[in-house]
Structures are given as C-alpha cells and as structure tokens.
Design a protein around this motif. Sequence first.
Motif, PDB file in Angstrom:
ATOM      1  N   UNK A  25      47.891  39.462  41.525  1.00 32.59           N
ATOM      2  CA  UNK A  25      48.495  39.466  42.861  1.00 32.59           C
ATOM      3  C   UNK A  25      49.926  39.959  42.728  1.00 32.59           C
ATOM      4  N   UNK A  26      50.312  40.899  43.573  1.00 28.27           N
ATOM      5  CA  UNK A  26      51.667  41.445  43.541  1.00 28.27           C
ATOM      6  C   UNK A  26      52.453  40.956  44.757  1.00 28.27           C
ATOM      7  N   UNK A  27      53.518  40.186  44.496  1.00 28.90           N
ATOM      8  CA  UNK A  27      54.439  39.715  45.518  1.00 28.90           C
ATOM      9  C   UNK A  27      53.683  39.099  46.701  1.00 28.90           C
ATOM     10  N   UNK A  28      52.842  38.127  46.372  1.00 31.10           N
ATOM     11  CA  UNK A  28      52.061  37.411  47.381  1.00 31.10           C
ATOM     12  C   UNK A  28      52.638  36.014  47.590  1.00 31.10           C
ATOM     13  N   UNK A  29      52.426  35.470  48.784  1.00 29.83           N
ATOM     14  CA  UNK A  29      52.873  34.116  49.087  1.00 29.83           C
ATOM     15  C   UNK A  29      51.846  33.072  48.655  1.00 29.83           C
ATOM     16  N   UNK A  30      50.561  33.461  48.643  1.00 32.40           N
ATOM     17  CA  UNK A  30      49.520  32.524  48.240  1.00 32.40           C
ATOM     18  C   UNK A  30      48.321  33.311  47.720  1.00 32.40           C
ATOM     19  N   UNK A  31      47.434  32.598  47.019  1.00 33.73           N
ATOM     20  CA  UNK A  31      46.245  33.246  46.484  1.00 33.73           C
ATOM     21  C   UNK A  31      45.201  32.213  46.092  1.00 33.73           C
ATOM     22  N   UNK A  32      43.922  32.609  46.142  1.00 33.79           N
ATOM     23  CA  UNK A  32      42.796  31.760  45.751  1.00 33.79           C
ATOM     24  C   UNK A  32      41.860  32.566  44.866  1.00 33.79           C
ATOM     25  N   UNK A  33      41.484  31.995  43.722  1.00 32.65           N
ATOM     26  CA  UNK A  33      40.612  32.694  42.782  1.00 32.65           C
ATOM     27  C   UNK A  33      39.567  31.734  42.231  1.00 32.65           C
ATOM     28  N   UNK A  34      38.362  32.273  41.980  1.00 36.07           N
ATOM     29  CA  UNK A  34      37.280  31.518  41.345  1.00 36.07           C
ATOM     30  C   UNK A  34      36.748  32.341  40.176  1.00 36.07           C
ATOM     31  N   UNK A  35      36.667  31.721  38.998  1.00 32.65           N
ATOM     32  CA  UNK A  35      36.208  32.410  37.790  1.00 32.65           C
ATOM     33  C   UNK A  35      35.034  31.646  37.182  1.00 32.65           C
ATOM     34  N   UNK A  36      34.022  32.373  36.747  1.00 31.64           N
ATOM     35  CA  UNK A  36      32.928  31.798  35.967  1.00 31.64           C
ATOM     36  C   UNK A  36      33.148  32.167  34.507  1.00 31.64           C
ATOM     37  N   UNK A  37      33.266  31.166  33.642  1.00 34.95           N
ATOM     38  CA  UNK A  37      33.598  31.394  32.234  1.00 34.95           C
ATOM     39  C   UNK A  37      32.341  31.830  31.489  1.00 34.95           C
ATOM     40  N   UNK A  38      32.348  33.053  30.989  1.00 35.13           N
ATOM     41  CA  UNK A  38      31.202  33.587  30.258  1.00 35.13           C
ATOM     42  C   UNK A  38      31.270  33.276  28.762  1.00 35.13           C
ATOM     43  N   UNK A  39      32.467  33.087  28.239  1.00 31.90           N
ATOM     44  CA  UNK A  39      32.615  32.706  26.840  1.00 31.90           C
ATOM     45  C   UNK A  39      33.815  31.774  26.694  1.00 31.90           C
ATOM     46  N   UNK A  40      33.688  30.830  25.770  1.00 31.96           N
ATOM     47  CA  UNK A  40      34.729  29.821  25.590  1.00 31.96           C
ATOM     48  C   UNK A  40      36.036  30.463  25.154  1.00 31.96           C
ATOM     49  N   UNK A  41      37.139  29.843  25.557  1.00 33.65           N
ATOM     50  CA  UNK A  41      38.446  30.367  25.177  1.00 33.65           C
ATOM     51  C   UNK A  41      39.544  29.742  26.013  1.00 33.65           C
ATOM     52  N   UNK A  42      40.761  30.170  25.732  1.00 32.94           N
ATOM     53  CA  UNK A  42      41.930  29.675  26.448  1.00 32.94           C
ATOM     54  C   UNK A  42      42.276  30.656  27.563  1.00 32.94           C
ATOM     55  N   UNK A  43      42.178  30.193  28.795  1.00 33.56           N
ATOM     56  CA  UNK A  43      42.529  31.022  29.941  1.00 33.56           C
ATOM     57  C   UNK A  43      44.027  30.886  30.210  1.00 33.56           C
ATOM     58  N   UNK A  44      44.614  31.991  30.660  1.00 31.40           N
ATOM     59  CA  UNK A  44      46.067  32.056  30.833  1.00 31.40           C
ATOM     60  C   UNK A  44      46.388  32.444  32.272  1.00 31.40           C
ATOM     61  N   UNK A  45      47.292  31.667  32.903  1.00 32.40           N
ATOM     62  CA  UNK A  45      47.733  31.929  34.274  1.00 32.40           C
ATOM     63  C   UNK A  45      49.247  32.107  34.263  1.00 32.40           C
ATOM     64  N   UNK A  46      49.719  33.276  34.688  1.00 32.34           N
ATOM     65  CA  UNK A  46      51.147  33.611  34.615  1.00 32.34           C
ATOM     66  C   UNK A  46      51.709  33.892  36.011  1.00 32.34           C
ATOM     67  N   UNK A  47      52.905  33.354  36.246  1.00 29.10           N
ATOM     68  CA  UNK A  47      53.637  33.575  37.497  1.00 29.10           C
ATOM     69  C   UNK A  47      54.970  34.236  37.136  1.00 29.10           C
ATOM     70  N   UNK A  48      55.184  35.424  37.676  1.00 29.19           N
ATOM     71  CA  UNK A  48      56.364  36.213  37.314  1.00 29.19           C
ATOM     72  C   UNK A  48      57.301  36.363  38.504  1.00 29.19           C
ATOM     73  N   UNK A  49      58.586  36.095  38.239  1.00 31.06           N
ATOM     74  CA  UNK A  49      59.639  36.282  39.236  1.00 31.06           C
ATOM     75  C   UNK A  49      60.661  37.298  38.717  1.00 31.06           C
ATOM     76  N   UNK A  50      60.190  38.228  37.881  1.00 30.70           N
ATOM     77  CA  UNK A  50      61.085  39.195  37.256  1.00 30.70           C
ATOM     78  C   UNK A  50      61.684  40.176  38.257  1.00 30.70           C
ATOM     79  N   UNK A  51      61.009  40.381  39.386  1.00 28.17           N
ATOM     80  CA  UNK A  51      61.528  41.330  40.378  1.00 28.17           C
ATOM     81  C   UNK A  51      62.697  40.759  41.167  1.00 28.17           C
ATOM     82  N   UNK A  52      62.888  39.424  41.098  1.00 31.70           N
ATOM     83  CA  UNK A  52      63.983  38.781  41.816  1.00 31.70           C
ATOM     84  C   UNK A  52      65.178  38.626  40.881  1.00 31.70           C
ATOM     85  N   UNK A  53      66.360  39.053  41.334  1.00 34.20           N
ATOM     86  CA  UNK A  53      67.550  39.022  40.497  1.00 34.20           C
ATOM     87  C   UNK A  53      68.363  37.735  40.650  1.00 34.20           C
ATOM     88  N   UNK A  54      68.235  37.061  41.814  1.00 35.86           N
ATOM     89  CA  UNK A  54      69.092  35.910  42.073  1.00 35.86           C
ATOM     90  C   UNK A  54      68.342  34.646  42.472  1.00 35.86           C
TER      91      UNK A  54
END
Length: 219
Positions: free
Chosen positions: A78-107
């Motif tokens: 999601x690019x510069x969104x206020x909200x989001x909803x996602x559903x994932x079905x895990x096909x293989x075991x592992x560590x899932x990663x969720x990242x939130x970036x505010x790099x575009x904001x300077x202040x």
Amino acid sequence: MWTVTVCNFLVIAYILSLTTASMETALTFQVPPRKEQCFYEDVQENHEIEMDFQVVDGGDLDIDFQAYDGSLKRIAINRRESYGTHTFTVKESGVYKFCFSNKFSKLTSKTVFMDVYVDDGVYTADNEAEEGASLHAGFTTLHKQVDNIKSQLFKTQVQLQLSKAQRNKDQKIQNSNKIRVDRWSMVQCVFMILMATVQVYLLKQLFKEDKSAKRQARI
C-alpha cells in the motif's frame, strides 16, 4: 442418573479440551519521520492471517505498507494509504514480515493501529473425550457452533477497534481544523483592527490639512 452425569462430564471435558492455535495481536505504535518499523509473525503452513491497519494521527494520515512471506517475497503493498485490510493463506511455514514506512515524511510522525489475527483452522480434542464415540456427531455440531460464535465475536471486536481508531482519527482532524479556523480568525481580526487604525489615521490627516489650508487663506 449416573449415565447422564458421565455424559455431561464428557461434554464439558470435550468443550474445555477444544484448543486452537489462533492468535490475535493488536498494537498502536508510532513511526518517526524518515523511519520504517517492521513486525514479524512466525506462522505454520495452512494457517490464515487476517490483518488490518489504520493511521490514526500525524500529517495527512497516510503511510506505506508492505508484507512479505517466509521467503521474503512481497505479497502486499500500500502506498500512502490511511487504512488497509489483507488476508493471507500460508502455503509454507516461515516468518511473515509486516513493514510500515514513513520515509516520505520529513517532519511528521505517524501513529498507526494494527490488528493481526492468525488462525490455523485445525482443532484437537483430548483423548478421553474421543472415547465417547456415540457423542462425536453432537460434539462436532457443537464445536462448529462455538467456532462460528468465536469467529463472529472476533470480527465484531476488530470492527469495534477500527471504529475506535476511526473515531480518534476524526477527532484529531476536527481538533486540527478548529485550530486552523481559530488562527485564521485571529489573523483576520488583527488585519481588520490594523485597517481600521490606518483609516482613522488617514481621516485625521485629511482634517489637519484642511485646517492648515484655511489658516493660510485668512492670512
């Protein structure tokens, strides 16, 4: 009487022994300007992940979001969104990663609400309860009903949390607009007072010039 008591005991034991690997995590956190925050979830195969996020405070209430599976393959963005909803079905075991970036904001920092629900959909029962084979069909039906109620309660909880986050966001916007209106009104008042003062001063100057001109004419 004894048979009824034993049956009741088996029913209670079966219900109490029903367990799931379902897990829910709800967080409210801040992402500083020019920074990124990531969260990790260790998930087994055939599990299902439901996640929601919403920006409740900061700037234009927007943020970048990316999700990666166990092999670090990006599965959502999601690019510069206020909200989001996602559903994932895990096909293989592992560590899932969720990242939130505010790099575009300077202040401006961003405050984000996130809710993650992991459900394996597989239920296990105690061996002692399984000995009541004649009650298995009734237990299965009861189990399905309990599971359905649990699922509905979870969805209701998520909606309540999202509604609360939305209410907080609306309140922040309202307060921000009120501050802007108050400041602009103050500027207008100062400008009006300044203009009135200038006009009074100019009128006084005009009358002074008329008096001086009359005096010279008399002389």
